[in-house]
Design a protein around this motif. Structure first.
Motif, PDB file in Angstrom:
ATOM      1  N   GLU A 510     -18.481  15.184   3.944  1.00 48.91           N
ATOM      2  CA  GLU A 510     -17.955  16.278   3.111  1.00 48.91           C
ATOM      3  C   GLU A 510     -19.117  17.113   2.624  1.00 48.91           C
ATOM      4  N   PHE A 511     -19.003  18.433   2.793  1.00 46.06           N
ATOM      5  CA  PHE A 511     -19.987  19.400   2.311  1.00 46.06           C
ATOM      6  C   PHE A 511     -19.399  20.778   2.543  1.00 46.06           C
ATOM      7  N   GLY A 512     -20.062  21.809   2.079  1.00 40.20           N
ATOM      8  CA  GLY A 512     -19.610  23.183   2.337  1.00 40.20           C
ATOM      9  C   GLY A 512     -18.692  23.701   1.266  1.00 40.20           C
ATOM     10  N   GLY A 513     -17.434  23.947   1.635  1.00 37.51           N
ATOM     11  CA  GLY A 513     -16.452  24.425   0.672  1.00 37.51           C
ATOM     12  C   GLY A 513     -16.722  25.837   0.159  1.00 37.51           C
ATOM     13  N   ILE A 514     -17.039  26.754   1.059  1.00 34.27           N
ATOM     14  CA  ILE A 514     -17.319  28.139   0.649  1.00 34.27           C
ATOM     15  C   ILE A 514     -16.039  28.797   0.145  1.00 34.27           C
ATOM     16  N   GLY A 515     -16.062  29.302  -1.072  1.00 38.30           N
ATOM     17  CA  GLY A 515     -14.901  29.967  -1.649  1.00 38.30           C
ATOM     18  C   GLY A 515     -14.880  31.447  -1.310  1.00 38.30           C
ATOM     19  N   TYR A 516     -13.791  31.889  -0.682  1.00 38.76           N
ATOM     20  CA  TYR A 516     -13.628  33.306  -0.339  1.00 38.76           C
ATOM     21  C   TYR A 516     -12.148  33.636  -0.436  1.00 38.76           C
ATOM     22  N   ARG A 517     -11.813  34.522  -1.353  1.00 35.88           N
ATOM     23  CA  ARG A 517     -10.411  34.866  -1.609  1.00 35.88           C
ATOM     24  C   ARG A 517     -10.003  36.037  -0.721  1.00 35.88           C
ATOM     25  N   ILE A 518      -8.975  35.836   0.118  1.00 39.37           N
ATOM     26  CA  ILE A 518      -8.494  36.910   0.993  1.00 39.37           C
ATOM     27  C   ILE A 518      -7.060  37.309   0.643  1.00 39.37           C
ATOM     28  N   SER A 519      -6.530  36.770  -0.448  1.00 39.51           N
ATOM     29  CA  SER A 519      -5.187  37.129  -0.890  1.00 39.51           C
ATOM     30  C   SER A 519      -5.222  37.267  -2.404  1.00 39.51           C
ATOM     31  N   GLU A 520      -4.065  37.387  -3.004  1.00 36.54           N
ATOM     32  CA  GLU A 520      -3.992  37.492  -4.462  1.00 36.54           C
ATOM     33  C   GLU A 520      -4.188  36.154  -5.150  1.00 36.54           C
ATOM     34  N   GLY A 554     -23.499  13.635  12.990  1.00 39.67           N
ATOM     35  CA  GLY A 554     -22.219  14.322  12.931  1.00 39.67           C
ATOM     36  C   GLY A 554     -21.934  14.797  11.521  1.00 39.67           C
ATOM     37  N   PHE A 555     -20.854  15.585  11.408  1.00 45.42           N
ATOM     38  CA  PHE A 555     -20.506  16.151  10.106  1.00 45.42           C
ATOM     39  C   PHE A 555     -19.005  16.382  10.022  1.00 45.42           C
ATOM     40  N   CYS A 556     -18.538  16.588   8.792  1.00 43.11           N
ATOM     41  CA  CYS A 556     -17.159  16.996   8.528  1.00 43.11           C
ATOM     42  C   CYS A 556     -17.202  18.062   7.448  1.00 43.11           C
ATOM     43  N   TYR A 557     -16.923  19.309   7.846  1.00 45.45           N
ATOM     44  CA  TYR A 557     -17.020  20.447   6.936  1.00 45.45           C
ATOM     45  C   TYR A 557     -15.758  20.581   6.091  1.00 45.45           C
ATOM     46  N   THR A 558     -15.931  20.881   4.815  1.00 44.46           N
ATOM     47  CA  THR A 558     -14.821  21.150   3.895  1.00 44.46           C
ATOM     48  C   THR A 558     -14.594  22.651   3.803  1.00 44.46           C
ATOM     49  N   GLN A 565      -4.844  26.262  -5.285  1.00 40.32           N
ATOM     50  CA  GLN A 565      -5.944  26.885  -6.013  1.00 40.32           C
ATOM     51  C   GLN A 565      -7.306  26.687  -5.343  1.00 40.32           C
ATOM     52  N   GLU A 566      -7.374  25.876  -4.290  1.00 38.12           N
ATOM     53  CA  GLU A 566      -8.618  25.735  -3.532  1.00 38.12           C
ATOM     54  C   GLU A 566      -8.695  26.855  -2.504  1.00 38.12           C
ATOM     55  N   ILE A 567      -9.674  27.745  -2.656  1.00 41.29           N
ATOM     56  CA  ILE A 567      -9.826  28.854  -1.711  1.00 41.29           C
ATOM     57  C   ILE A 567     -11.105  28.659  -0.896  1.00 41.29           C
ATOM     58  N   ASN A 568     -11.364  27.400  -0.546  1.00 43.11           N
ATOM     59  CA  ASN A 568     -12.589  27.071   0.176  1.00 43.11           C
ATOM     60  C   ASN A 568     -12.345  26.741   1.638  1.00 43.11           C
ATOM     61  N   GLY A 569     -11.280  27.293   2.208  1.00 43.04           N
ATOM     62  CA  GLY A 569     -10.976  27.047   3.613  1.00 43.04           C
ATOM     63  C   GLY A 569     -11.631  28.041   4.544  1.00 43.04           C
ATOM     64  N   LEU A 570     -11.760  27.668   5.809  1.00 42.31           N
ATOM     65  CA  LEU A 570     -12.157  28.614   6.847  1.00 42.31           C
ATOM     66  C   LEU A 570     -10.998  29.555   7.172  1.00 42.31           C
ATOM     67  N   LEU A 571      -9.782  29.071   6.875  1.00 43.56           N
ATOM     68  CA  LEU A 571      -8.563  29.853   7.041  1.00 43.56           C
ATOM     69  C   LEU A 571      -7.860  29.947   5.701  1.00 43.56           C
ATOM     70  N   GLY A 572      -7.031  30.977   5.535  1.00 43.49           N
ATOM     71  CA  GLY A 572      -6.225  31.070   4.334  1.00 43.49           C
ATOM     72  C   GLY A 572      -5.119  30.023   4.356  1.00 43.49           C
ATOM     73  N   TYR A 573      -4.401  29.924   3.246  1.00 43.12           N
ATOM     74  CA  TYR A 573      -3.284  28.977   3.171  1.00 43.12           C
ATOM     75  C   TYR A 573      -2.242  29.305   4.242  1.00 43.12           C
ATOM     76  N   ASP A 574      -2.130  30.592   4.591  1.00 42.51           N
ATOM     77  CA  ASP A 574      -1.202  31.032   5.638  1.00 42.51           C
ATOM     78  C   ASP A 574      -1.821  30.978   7.033  1.00 42.51           C
ATOM     79  N   ARG A 575      -3.009  30.379   7.146  1.00 45.87           N
ATOM     80  CA  ARG A 575      -3.760  30.205   8.401  1.00 45.87           C
ATOM     81  C   ARG A 575      -4.362  31.509   8.909  1.00 45.87           C
ATOM     82  N   LYS A 576      -4.446  32.527   8.074  1.00 44.98           N
ATOM     83  CA  LYS A 576      -5.128  33.757   8.462  1.00 44.98           C
ATOM     84  C   LYS A 576      -6.638  33.519   8.451  1.00 44.98           C
ATOM     85  N   PRO A 577      -7.349  33.822   9.543  1.00 47.04           N
ATOM     86  CA  PRO A 577      -8.801  33.622   9.576  1.00 47.04           C
ATOM     87  C   PRO A 577      -9.522  34.467   8.525  1.00 47.04           C
ATOM     88  N   LYS A 578     -10.565  33.902   7.934  1.00 47.78           N
ATOM     89  CA  LYS A 578     -11.333  34.627   6.918  1.00 47.78           C
ATOM     90  C   LYS A 578     -12.486  35.427   7.525  1.00 47.78           C
TER      91      LYS A 578
END
Length: 596
Positions: A510-520, A554-558, A565-578
């Motif tokens: 576990e590491f990473g977790g970059i927060g990027y808001r692409i919705s409201e 090896g690694f496992c990215y978060t 409320q977690e906005i640290n995905g590579l994709l949005g909650y709706d799976r839209k790429p960031k």
């Protein structure tokens, strides 16, 4: 919306009946339904719900986030007339947490455990006319002995905790079988010998019983044989390589399973009595071997660098339940598009449909289970029972290469010094190995490990791009095996007191977790950026420290997607790429090929 696909792709019968869809529903906030015998009528069922979505979801048709610990379901269904010696099995994919089931006002069974499948023979409770199934669900949210994982015990989710789920959240379905039928099949591959160990259990032993089995590979028939069934449990070793050495992926693409070449063998099983067919099942397996050696992980006897992504397995409109079967497939394809070769399914037991797509598409899975909030003997008993059922259900999936029974000392908060909790961790490790010799086991993913096949470390201390000193310290921490084992993961030691590294591979899980808001949606991440360009650069910066390490295997990215409320995905909650996913793939593809 209704989940219509066959729910158990590893063990398929053609004749089945889906009971998903509209059910009557009721809250039982005063827990009086059993005393008042709500299963006798429909008068207390004032709502409707869409199964298999829990009432907390939009797709359920209710979308109520308030806590109701006791709920009831009811549905009418029709059955064709049964022939002599036929039985009816009622299956539940998963019900959170405790389910009591009634058929036509008769109690037929109870199951405890929120993440695993169960079934009942309901034949004796059927009537000549229409049938009624009633289910009472008990899900006490303040009981800290229940494995609930990321589900929050309060009404509003916050921090790392998500909306709770109560009730039926996987498919409900029926099968009509003969009194003598195939109960289960397991396949244990022995890649080095080219043999698969085949184990079949049948419900009842009768005279003149024969099993006909066919095994084929991409349309090529390999085995077509019949055996007489002499015992309820039959075991036989089958030579799928047919004594040919060029099947191992070493000299050519071979017949083994991997994310790059997800080769599968198809199986047809036919059970007959007195030359009459009484049961037919189709299945599949993969020839796959995972082991560790010289501080490395090996897949099919070759060093393999694991590039995993943390997958919480939540959806905006369905929570734990994917809206459609295609959503499972989509998540895997998106992850592979970004250059990941697998996932760690976090604090959730995967739906068999997800595991099916992982098998077919080629995607490593680390199987995990929801943790309990605290440690008691009851909590240990409940978690152990859940793991027994997980192994039984998911054993045949080649995509699963690792079991993760504990995470970050959740449910074992004193494990660093408490010998009872250490024994529990060791006990789970040995139990899973006793039941399954084909996979690795991690004792306590993150820190405070006991005995473990992989040293799995969590570390989010990379800081933001402005925190240069913190980042340099982070790079130094990851640089070598000695540094990885010397520095704690935050305030926690890598190993519990009395334990130490035994040469197992080290992965940053576990590491990473970059927060990027692409919705409201407002929320948080471990670092934050304001644009897709910054997102890519931040990902590149964090991964540079991983790739510079001479100690990691090896690694496992978060993490794969935003969740509430977690906005640290590579994709949005709706799976839209960031961002442009090809840029993430370019970065992921830079891992040291010379080390492999």
């Amino acid at each position: 919306m209704m989940r219509k696909e066959y729910p158990r792709p590893q063990f398929v019968r053609e004749q089945w009946q889906n009971l998903n869809g509209t059910w009557r529903f009721a809250y039982d906030d005063h827990n009086v339904g059993k005393k008042q015998r709500w299963y006798l009528s429909e008068k207390n069922f004032t709502k409707e719900i869409q199964v298999p979505f829990v009432y907390q979801t939009e797709l359920s048709g209710i979308n109520d986030r308030t806590i109701h610990e006791c709920v009831w379901y009811q549905k009418e269904f029709e059955l064709a007339s049964l022939e002599e010696n036929q039985r009816v099995l009622l299956h539940f994919g998963a019900v959170d947490y405790e389910a009591e089931v009634y058929i036509n006002q008769q109690f037929v069974g109870r199951h405890e455990g929120g993440h695993t499948s169960f079934s009942f023979d309901i034949t004796e409770a059927l009537t000549a006319q229409g049938q009624i199934v009633t289910v009472r669900v008990w899900d006490p949210h303040e009981d800290e002995t229940i494995p609930r994982g990321k589900q929050f015990w309060e009404t509003e989710s916050r921090g790392i905790w998500y909306t709770n789920s109560t009730g039926i959240w996987q498919t409900v379905w029926l099968e009509i079988v003969d009194q003598t039928f195939i109960e289960s099949v397991t396949f244990t591959p022995d890649l080095d010998r080219g043999i698969v160990d085949f184990l079949m259990n049948i419900s009842d032993l009768v005279d003149n019983l024969f099993l006909h089995y066919k095994i084929s590979y991409k349309g090529l028939l390999l085995l077509d044989e019949t055996m007489k069934v002499m015992t309820k449990t039959s075991r036989v070793g089958l030579d799928v390589y047919q004594n040919r050495i060029f099947r191992s992926n070493f000299h050519d693409k071979g017949w083994t399973w991997s994310p790059e070449e997800p080769n599968l063998f198809d199986v047809e099983l036919t059970l007959s009595k007195n030359e009459q067919i009484i049961d037919q099942v189709t299945s599949y397996f993969g020839m796959r071997k995972i082991h560790t050696e010289s501080g490395m992980t090996f897949l099919n006897n070759q060093p393999y660098y694991q590039k995993l992504v943390l997958d919480q397995g939540y959806w905006e409109k369905g929570l734990l339940t994917a809206p459609t079967d295609e959503d499972y497939k989509k998540d895997i394809l998106l992850a592979k598009e970004m250059g990941f070769n697998g996932c760690r399914k976090h604090q959730k037991t995967s739906d068999p449909r997800f595991l099916y797509w992982a098998d077919v598409l080629g995607f490593i899975v680390w199987g995990e289970c929801a943790s309990a909030p605290s440690y008691t003997e009851k909590a240990a008993e409940r978690l152990t029972k859940e793991w027994l059922e997980i192994i039984s259900r998911d054993y045949n999936h080649p995509s699963i290469i690792t079991w993760v029974p504990l995470n970050e000392s959740w449910g074992v908060p004193e494990i660093h010094h408490d010998q009872q909790q250490q024994h529990f961790s060791e006990g789970l490790y040995h139990l899973l190995h006793a039941l399954d010799k084909t996979r690795l086991v991690i004792s306590n993913d993150g820190w405070e490990m006991t005995i473990s096949d992989i040293c799995a470390i969590h570390n989010y201390n990379h800081g933001s791009k402005e925190e240069t000193k913190k980042y340099e310290w982070y790079k130094e921490t990851l640089a070598t095996k000695q540094n990885l084992l010397m520095y704690p993961a935050g305030k926690w030691a890598i190993y519990a007191k009395g334990y130490q590294h035994q040469g197992e591979p080290i992965l940053l899980t576990e590491f990473g977790g970059i927060g990027y808001r692409i919705s409201e949606q407002k929320g948080w991440g471990y670092t934050s950026v304001e644009s897709s360009e910054e997102f890519i650069e931040e990902y590149r910066r964090i991964m540079a420290a991983i790739y510079a390490s001479k100690g990691l295997w090896g690694f496992c990215y978060t993490q794969l997607t935003d969740v509430e409320q977690e906005i640290n995905g590579l994709l949005g909650y709706d799976r839209k790429p960031k961002c442009d996913l090809s840029e993430i793939k370019k970065i992921n593809d830079q891992f040291f090929p010379e080390r492999i």
